[in-house]
Design a protein around this motif. Structure first.
Motif, PDB file in Angstrom:
ATOM      1  N   GLU A  33       0.841  -1.199   0.000  1.00 15.53           N
ATOM      2  CA  GLU A  33       0.000   0.000   0.000  1.00 15.53           C
ATOM      3  C   GLU A  33       0.876   1.249   0.000  1.00 15.53           C
ATOM      4  O   GLU A  33       0.479   2.290  -0.506  1.00 15.53           O
ATOM      5  CB  GLU A  33      -0.897   0.000   1.232  1.00 15.53           C
ATOM      6  CG  GLU A  33      -1.849  -1.174   1.300  1.00 15.53           C
ATOM      7  CD  GLU A  33      -2.469  -1.289   2.677  1.00 15.53           C
ATOM      8  OE1 GLU A  33      -3.151  -0.337   3.111  1.00 15.53           O
ATOM      9  OE2 GLU A  33      -2.256  -2.337   3.321  1.00 15.53           O
ATOM     10  N   ALA A  34       2.036   1.130   0.604  1.00 14.65           N
ATOM     11  CA  ALA A  34       3.036   2.197   0.614  1.00 14.65           C
ATOM     12  C   ALA A  34       4.359   1.577   0.199  1.00 14.65           C
ATOM     13  O   ALA A  34       4.604   0.390   0.434  1.00 14.65           O
ATOM     14  CB  ALA A  34       3.155   2.817   2.000  1.00 14.65           C
ATOM     15  N   ASP A  62       0.472   5.178   0.025  1.00 15.56           N
ATOM     16  CA  ASP A  62      -0.135   5.638   1.276  1.00 15.56           C
ATOM     17  C   ASP A  62       0.973   6.215   2.167  1.00 15.56           C
ATOM     18  O   ASP A  62       1.587   5.513   2.962  1.00 15.56           O
ATOM     19  CB  ASP A  62      -0.842   4.473   1.966  1.00 15.56           C
ATOM     20  CG  ASP A  62      -1.613   4.878   3.215  1.00 15.56           C
ATOM     21  OD1 ASP A  62      -1.336   5.963   3.777  1.00 15.56           O
ATOM     22  OD2 ASP A  62      -2.489   4.104   3.631  1.00 15.56           O
TER      23      ASP A  62
END
Length: 164
Positions: free
Chosen positions: A103-104, A137
């Protein structure tokens, strides 16, 4: 094996430092070799070789619930260029090595990653100097960066492989 006083003096001699700097400057980058190894290494082998040492390294923080905010989340750590890289998740009280994107993504040069792992420089400096970059993110990436910065941990080969 202990080093003798003359050996220590030789290692700290300016000529030795300069010689090592020249060698580092002109040696080919290890990234192509690391990339080839990373792409050919199956994820189960990565899991077997990396999960246990990571969980030993952060055992106290995991027991104290420091990683609980990352439950079910995925973060990718990459050397500039995307390979080698590793995606880490936290499930059921354990750090896990996963296949795929995070997500990151926290990305940096091999040197910046080593500096960060060895805690030789403040992580914020590495980000402000753009030697490390967070994508995706960013709140999740900054959360991990801040957590790692707040923990007392020792990233040495002995600690990773031999500590119980």
């Amino acid at each position: 094996m202990a080093l003798s006083l003359p050996s220590i003096a030789l290692l700290t001699h300016p000529l030795v430092d300069q010689s090592l700097a020249v060698i580092r400057e002109y040696l080919p980058s290890p990234l192509p070799m690391l990339e080839a190894i990373d792409r050919r290494t199956p994820i189960p082998f990565k899991q077997l070789s990396v999960e246990a040492p990571l969980n030993r390294l952060f055992a106290t923080a995991i027991e104290e619930g420091e990683f609980d905010d990352f439950e079910g989340r995925r973060i990718r750590l990459e050397v500039t260029g995307g390979q080698p890289g590793i995606t880490i998740g936290f499930w059921a009280g354990r750090l896990r090595i996963l296949d795929g994107k995070g997500e990151a993504t926290i990305r940096g040069s091999l040197g910046a990653s080593k500096t960060l792992a060895e805690r030789r420089q403040d992580p914020d400096q590495l980000f402000f100097q753009r030697r490390l970059v967070i994508e995706g993110d960013t709140e999740l990436g900054l959360g991990l960066k801040n957590l790692l910065d707040s923990l007392e941990w020792d990233f040495t080969l002995h600690r990773l492989l031999l500590s119980q």
